[in-house]
Design a protein around this motif. Structure first.
Motif, short mmCIF file in Angstrom:
data_model
loop_
_atom_site.label_atom_id
_atom_site.label_comp_id
_atom_site.label_asym_id
_atom_site.label_seq_id
_atom_site.Cartn_x
_atom_site.Cartn_y
_atom_site.Cartn_z
N THR A 194 0.87 -1.18 0.00
CA THR A 194 0.00 0.00 0.00
C THR A 194 0.90 1.23 0.00
O THR A 194 2.10 1.14 0.34
N ASP A 195 0.33 2.39 -0.33
CA ASP A 195 1.13 3.63 -0.32
C ASP A 195 1.73 3.87 1.06
O ASP A 195 2.87 4.31 1.19
N GLU A 196 0.94 3.58 2.08
CA GLU A 196 1.43 3.80 3.45
C GLU A 196 2.61 2.86 3.77
O GLU A 196 3.58 3.27 4.40
N GLN A 197 2.50 1.62 3.31
CA GLN A 197 3.61 0.68 3.54
C GLN A 197 4.88 1.13 2.81
O GLN A 197 5.98 1.07 3.36
N GLU A 199 5.68 4.19 2.05
CA GLU A 199 6.15 5.37 2.78
C GLU A 199 6.98 4.93 3.99
O GLU A 199 8.10 5.39 4.22
N ARG A 200 6.40 4.01 4.77
CA ARG A 200 7.06 3.59 6.02
C ARG A 200 8.33 2.79 5.76
O ARG A 200 9.35 3.00 6.41
N GLN A 203 11.15 5.14 4.42
CA GLN A 203 11.70 5.94 5.52
C GLN A 203 12.62 5.07 6.39
O GLN A 203 13.72 5.47 6.76
N HIS A 288 6.79 7.07 -7.61
CA HIS A 288 7.32 7.35 -6.27
C HIS A 288 8.85 7.21 -6.27
O HIS A 288 9.57 8.08 -5.74
#
Ligand code: NAD
Ligand code: LMR
Length: 314
Positions: A194-197, A199-200, A203, A288
């Motif tokens: 997912t986009d959140e995964q 992102e995390r 980082q 991304h």
């Protein structure tokens, strides 16, 4: 005969790295160099019943002995970060250390594979290259920035999320070795996130080093995981060059023209008898990842120039 020299062998990385190299049965001589405490580390490791003969060298006057005849020189010498510091903050001290060690290597083992761990890797690799150029012994195929820890971390974090075997998870991490210059190519793993995964994970991979620096709370940065990663990289170099295995690849920071305007860049590199045998292009990136690459370029460019200037303007 296969001689590996570790410069900075008594340090936080140097000791466990030397231990892992002592366990590598392809190595016949392991030369440990540091400015202090090498005798104890060498005596200790020398009792392990593997083929490598362990020798200890201390201080500049013994550096030649450590380097003469070396096939591989691994450099983890220098100061590590404390909380609040960037890797570039280490340049002031480590640039000079790496330059001196590279100067000795250019004189005493100009054909050795040079594996640079000392930070900031984005700048210390150009420093070694410029020193070798100045001595007329430069071979771009033999100088490597060790970024393997970024791949080791990425593999761990992705396998934890996806419940895959950590050893067979393979995440390419390209670019350089500091913050935004570390570019994980998660789209090349075959997994969906997912986009959140994304992102995390991005980082955490970019700032994995900071995670360890913070946890060590002033006592240094990653040493044990770095030793593992460094030993893996040396093992790959030896598999390709000494054991003549084909298809050995590692992501590593080398002289490369895959990224426009950048003299050094890490992508997947095929290793061979002479070092770099083939540099893979930047893999196909999603939107991304393209943004990550755009963000990496200016910092990487500045880091490279800083290393080049340090030698050229000395
Ligand atoms: P450390 O302080 O524990 O050990 C460094 C060692 O280098 C010490 O034993 C010291 O005596 C030695 N040294 C200093 N000057 C020297 C010289 N002129 N010649 C030979 N040896 C010398 O530090 P550490 O935790 O082992 O980290 C070493 C370096 O590796 C740091 O710059 C750190 O930022 C870097 N590092 C890189 C990566 C990477 O992924 N490439 C990962 C972790 C750490
Ligand atoms: C790392 O990635 O752990 C190393 O580069 C050490 C650091 O300063 O973070």
């Amino acid at each position: 005969m296969v001689k590996v020299a570790v410069l900075g062998a008594a340090g936080g990385i140097g000791q466990p790295l030397s231990l892992l190299l002592k366990a590598n049965t392809t190595i016949t001589e392991l030369a440990l160099f540091d400015i202090a405490n090498t005798a104890g580390v060498a005596a200790d490791l020398s009792h392990i019943n593997t083929p490598a003969k362990v020798t200890g060298y201390k201080g500049d006057e013994q550096l030649e002995g450590a380097l003469k005849g070396a096939d591989v020189v691994v450099i983890p010498a220098g100061v590590p970060r404390k909380p609040g510091m960037t890797r570039d903050d280490l340049f002031k001290i480590n640039a000079g250390i790496v330059k001196n060690l590279a100067t000795a290597a250019a004189k005493h083992c100009p054909k050795a594979f040079m594996a640079i761990i000392s930070n900031p890797v984005n700048s210390t690799v150009p420093i070694v290259a410029e020193v070798f150029k100045a001595h007329g012994v430069y071979d771009a195929k033999r100088i490597f920035g060790v970024t393997t820890l970024d791949i080791v971390r990425a593999n761990t974090f992705v396998s934890e999320l996806k419940n895959t075997e950590p050893q067979s998870t393979n995440v390419p991490v390209i670019g350089g070795h500091s913050g935004v210059t570390i570019i994980p190519v998660l789209s090349a793993t075959g997994h969906s996130f997912t986009d959140e995964q994304v992102e995390r994970l991005t980082q955490r991979i970019q700032y994995g080093g900071d995670e360890v620096v913070k946890a060590k709370d002033g006592a240094g940065s990653a040493t044990l995981s770095m030793a593992y990663a460094g030993a893996r990289f040396v093992n790959s170099l030896l598999e390709a060059s000494v054991l003549k295995k084909t298809g050995v690849t590692e992501c590593t920071y080398v002289k490369s023209d895959v990224a426009e305007g950048l003299e050094y860049f890490s992508t997947v590199v095929e290793l061979g008898p002479e070092g770099v045998s083939k540099i893979h292009p930047i893999p196909s990136l999603n939107a991304h990842e393209k943004k990550l690459l755009d963000a990496a370029v200016p910092e990487l460019k500045a880091n490279i120039q800083k290393g080049v200037d340090f030698v050229k303007n000395a």
